[in-house]
Design a protein around this motif. Structure first.
Motif, PDB file in Angstrom:
ATOM      1  N   LYS A   1      21.333  58.108  57.656  1.00  0.00           N
ATOM      2  CA  LYS A   1      19.973  57.939  57.694  1.00  0.00           C
ATOM      3  C   LYS A   1      19.511  58.523  59.085  1.00  0.00           C
TER       4      LYS A   1
ATOM      5  N   ASP B   1      21.353  56.880  64.544  1.00  0.00           N
ATOM      6  CA  ASP B   1      21.226  55.493  64.762  1.00  0.00           C
ATOM      7  C   ASP B   1      20.928  55.154  66.359  1.00  0.00           C
TER       8      ASP B   1
ATOM      9  N   TYR C   1      16.665  59.484  61.917  1.00  0.00           N
ATOM     10  CA  TYR C   1      15.609  58.664  62.476  1.00  0.00           C
ATOM     11  C   TYR C   1      14.825  60.024  63.041  1.00  0.00           C
TER      12      TYR C   1
END
Length: 317
Positions: free
Chosen positions: A292, A7, A294
């Motif tokens: 998630k 994040d 990146y």
């Protein structure tokens, strides 16, 4: 060992958060402008002549404008928040953005195992402001040494100094128990740990323009050696006061015309301010937990130029 960026958080010129910054990149937004009046006076400090003493020949930069620190959200007493350099306020905000977007504290991360390693240089501008208040007697002695002032009636001299001191008191923040913690560079990381109650290793790195890289390098080592589970890392820089412009111009480092990195006609760099954070975890842990991702960091290396033309000049060899 490979790391994952799980994040991000940011406060940057024309971008109050990370999604806004990405949108600016996608749309090719140019965020370099003349010095805003609320920062410093172009009329007072600017002169196009590079040889003009105590002046800057550059008046452009990337400025963060309109930031409002939400001290109520973080339950910071207003008197404490008022003494915090804005860079510290940015650091808390971007770390909170990264952790909140990740889902912390609802997503399990042990606060004992979350580190905070942020790159920063000089800590910010607040210490320049408070210093002016403390060294007032030095300015008084300079004034007293002038024949014109010494020749004035005693009452006139005393009233002038009293009124001058009152004007200074009204403009500059008082020196309190919150002053030094509000402006020390090492508190940039410490404030994040304190306000967000994360209790892993916390410190800053200062490698000038490479400070954020140094922070990520240290975070890489912390994670690959399994000292922590996650690290909030990145950088914070809020040093765009007139003194910094003047000193950089005396090196000849700044451009007066615009930013053209690696391009023909580049005549210096354009200063910008802002902050960005990355929440890093080991890739294996991130994949296991369904984070998630990146980006990944497969390795980190560092070097110095050694001896060259001068301390600020890159060595092409």
């Amino acid at each position: 060992q490979v790391l994952a960026v799980v994040d991000v958080g940011a406060i940057l010129p024309a971008a109050p958060n990370a999604p806004a910054f990405w949108n600016n990149i996608v749309n090719g937004r140019y965020s370099i402008y003349e010095t805003p009046a609320e920062r410093w006076s172009i009329a007072d400090y600017y002169d196009p002549d590079p040889a003009a003493p105590d002046k800057t020949y550059s008046k452009i930069g990337g400025w963060v404008r309109g930031f409002q620190f939400d001290w109520k959200k973080y339950r910071i007493p207003p008197k404490v928040a008022a003494q915090m350099d804005e860079g510290q306020q940015w650091a808390v905000t971007i770390a909170d953005e990264a952790l909140t977007d990740y889902g912390y504290p609802n997503r399990a991360l042990d606060p004992e195992s979350i580190g905070v390693i942020l790159g920063t240089a000089m800590g910010g501008e607040q210490h320049y402001v408070t210093q002016n208040r403390i060294i007032f007697p030095e300015f008084v002695h300079m004034l007293e040494a002038t024949p014109e002032f010494a020749g004035l009636p005693r009452d006139t001299r005393e009233n002038m100094l009293r009124n001058w001191h009152a004007a200074l008191d009204a403009k500059l923040p008082p020196i309190t128990e919150d002053t030094m913690p509000g402006e020390l560079a090492n508190i940039v990381a410490g404030r994040v740990a304190n306000v967000l109650n994360v209790r892993g290793p916390g410190f800053i790195t200062d490698a000038a323009c490479a400070s954020s890289f140094a922070a990520i390098s240290a975070a890489f080592e912390m994670l690959t050696e399994h000292h922590v589970e996650a690290v909030v890392t990145g950088g914070v820089d809020r040093n765009m006061g007139a003194p910094i412009f003047v000193k950089f111009c005396k090196i000849g480092a700044l451009s007066a015309t615009g930013s053209r990195p690696f391009g023909e006609g580049a005549d210096g760099f354009v200063m910008g301010e802002g902050s960005a954070s990355f929440l890093l975890r080991r890739l294996s842990d991130a994949e296991r937990d369904g984070d998630k991702i990146y980006a990944v960091i497969r390795g980190v290396g560092g070097s110095s130029d050694g001896k060259g033309k001068g301390i600020t000049a890159p060595n092409p060899v």
